[in-house]
Design a protein around this motif. Structure first.
Motif, short mmCIF file in Angstrom:
data_model
loop_
_atom_site.label_atom_id
_atom_site.label_comp_id
_atom_site.label_asym_id
_atom_site.label_seq_id
_atom_site.Cartn_x
_atom_site.Cartn_y
_atom_site.Cartn_z
N UNK A 17 -47.13 20.11 -4.75
CA UNK A 17 -46.10 19.09 -4.88
C UNK A 17 -45.91 18.24 -3.63
N UNK A 18 -46.04 18.86 -2.47
CA UNK A 18 -45.76 18.14 -1.22
C UNK A 18 -47.00 17.53 -0.58
N UNK A 19 -48.14 17.59 -1.26
CA UNK A 19 -49.35 16.97 -0.74
C UNK A 19 -49.15 15.45 -0.70
N UNK A 20 -49.42 14.86 0.45
CA UNK A 20 -49.21 13.42 0.63
C UNK A 20 -50.48 12.66 0.23
N UNK A 21 -50.32 11.69 -0.71
CA UNK A 21 -51.43 10.89 -1.20
C UNK A 21 -51.33 9.49 -0.59
N UNK A 22 -52.39 9.08 0.09
CA UNK A 22 -52.38 7.77 0.74
C UNK A 22 -53.24 6.74 0.01
N UNK A 92 -49.15 3.95 -7.62
CA UNK A 92 -49.42 4.01 -6.19
C UNK A 92 -49.52 2.61 -5.58
N UNK A 93 -50.11 1.68 -6.33
CA UNK A 93 -50.27 0.30 -5.84
C UNK A 93 -49.35 -0.62 -6.64
N UNK A 94 -48.08 -0.28 -6.67
CA UNK A 94 -47.12 -0.99 -7.51
C UNK A 94 -46.95 -2.44 -7.08
#
Length: 480
Positions: A17-22, A92-94
């Motif tokens: 859940x806390x994995x950061x996606x860049x 993610x790319x809103x």
């Protein structure tokens, strides 16, 4: 963005859940530290084979169909990974322009979206369009690798357009892009259908699959109530209009048989056409500064979309008289020393070639000479058909190489010439163009079809620099 925020509706593995996606990508070569890698199954490759490379490049999570055994990083499983990928990209790319239009069809997509961009711009709107010819804005054109970009690339394009101030955007929606869920996640304001003829049968198993792939735009992606502008001059257009109506869209029909925007009469001039259009019962006479009936059809579709997205009808009809042609579409590359015009066009399908040659005929007093070929590693069934069409609608045919790719070019030419057995065969494309230039006289017209805007010829797996219009201009200069 944390994985739990990016993926709100799918179960996540413990500790994910806390994995950061860049970033998000389906190309393992483009993976950077912090990326979510979508391991998608394609026609010739499977993303599962590149999971190891993606992790080595910094992927911190994997999106996949069920069954992937990789456990070094969290794996998010979903039955339709492509569709999920598209919606994750949109999140993610809103960001996208306020008004977004998608146009599908075999032929005419590029011209329709570009004409629509021009109409919007003339109405004072900050507009853009993108597809086969790249991304076109008020500042110029930027190349794209696909007609309908990969889902993540598409969403990044939309976000960048919005950030640059673009409020109106039109995009091409290819059958590949629709079938592969690349447009899912985009919020559409209007949709359009131009036509459907033989193409891409190397990818689609049959014409029904091809049609239904395009129909996804109207059945699945377009929100209920938005306008659907459909050319109903064909059986497929009539079928698509019915399908769009059943999906709850506001159907607007155009073309010679259109109820909402009808072409009543076309009078060819030397390099333009006089149009009589009927809109809501009112007759409008317009001077369209483009040659070819197919240009009329594309311009009318663009006009319907412009009005459906809020442009005043008077402004739309005024803008039609100022339209500029699209790169590689009935592109006048030059005039020979005998006064014969030379046109370069992208027509690479039976229907596209027929429309091109029929469109040129009213503007030609003498002979039509056509230089054309067919691409390799693509639908072989259209080769004899294109030969037959060239034989029927032109006076002299010169069969040459298009993009042979990994096929034997001579075999491709032989298949084409089964439809035009009296054609001249010249494999070298530059030599074929030169032969055409030497042949045309006053009153004739030379048409070079198949590659249009393309700047390279694909031979084997290599791309050789070659642009038809540039070659024409260089040869004409040498002759002067």
């Amino acid at each position: 963005m944390k994985l739990s925020m990016l993926i709100a509706t799918l179960p996540l593995p413990d500790g994910a859940k806390d994995v950061e996606i860049t970033s998000l990508t389906a190309d393992s070569r483009a993976v950077k530290p912090g990326a979510l890698f979508a391991a998608l199954k394609g026609v010739s490759a499977d993303g599962w084979d590149y999971v190891g490379q993606a992790i080595e490049n910094g992927a911190v999570a994997i999106l996949s169909r069920p069954g992937l055994t990789e456990t070094r990083v969290p794996v998010i499983e979903t039955e339709n990974a492509r569709e999920t990928y598209a919606y994750l990209a949109a999140r993610l790319y809103a960001g996208q322009p306020e008004t977004l239009v998608a146009v599908t069809g075999t032929n005419g997509k590029s011209s329709t979206v570009e004409f629509l961009r021009q109409i919007w711009s003339e109405a004072g709107l900050n507009a853009a369009c993108f597809g086969t010819l790249g991304i076109a804005t008020q500042k110029g054109v930027t190349p794209l690798s696909h007609t309908t970009p990969d889902a993540a690339a598409l969403q990044m394009t939309l976000r960048d357009l919005k950030d640059s101030g673009v409020t109106y955007a039109a995009m091409e929606a290819s059958s590949h892009g629709l079938k592969q869920y690349r447009l899912d996640g985009a919020r559409l304001s209007a949709v359009a259908f131009t036509n459907l003829t033989q193409d891409h049968f190397d990818y689609h198993p049959n014409v029904e699959d091809y049609f239904m792939s395009k129909a996804r735009l109207f059945k699945s992606l377009a929100p209920q109530g938005i306008p659907a502008i459909i050319n109903v001059d064909s059986e497929y257009g009539q079928r698509m209009a019915k399908l769009a109506g059943e999906a709850g869209l506001k159907v607007i029909t155009t073309g010679w048989n259109g109820d909402d925007l009808r072409i009543a009469e076309v009078t060819p001039r030397s390099a333009s056409q006089s149009l009589l259009l009927i809109h809501k019962g009112v007759r409008h006479t317009i001077e369209l500064p483009l040659a070819g009936e197919f240009q009329v059809l594309n311009a009318v579709s663009a006009a319907g979309l412009a009005m459906a997205t809020g442009v005043n009808s008077d402004a739309v009809f005024s803008a039609l008289s100022h339209l500029k042609g699209v790169n590689g579409r009935m592109d006048r590359a030059g005039v020979t020393k005998t006064g014969a015009p030379v046109f370069v066009d992208f027509a690479h399908t039976p229907d596209g070639l027929e429309k091109l040659l029929r469109g040129v005929r009213p503007h030609t007093q003498g002979r039509i000479v056509v230089v054309f070929g067919c691409g390799g590693d693509r639908d072989p069934g259209k080769r004899p058909k294109m030969g037959a069409i060239a034989h029927h609608y032109s006076d002299i045919q010169i069969v040459t190489d298009d993009n042979p790719r990994t096929e034997d070019a001579a075999k491709i030419r032989k298949a084409v010439m089964s439809g035009c057995p009296n054609a001249i065969e010249t494999g070298d494309r530059e030599a074929a163009i030169l032969a055409g230039l030497d042949m045309v006289q006053a009153g004739d017209c030379l048409v070079i079809a198949g590659k249009g805007h393309e700047s390279g010829q694909i031979v084997g797996t290599h791309i050789i620099p070659f642009k038809d219009a540039d070659v024409v201009r260089r040869l004409l200069k040498a002759q002067s």
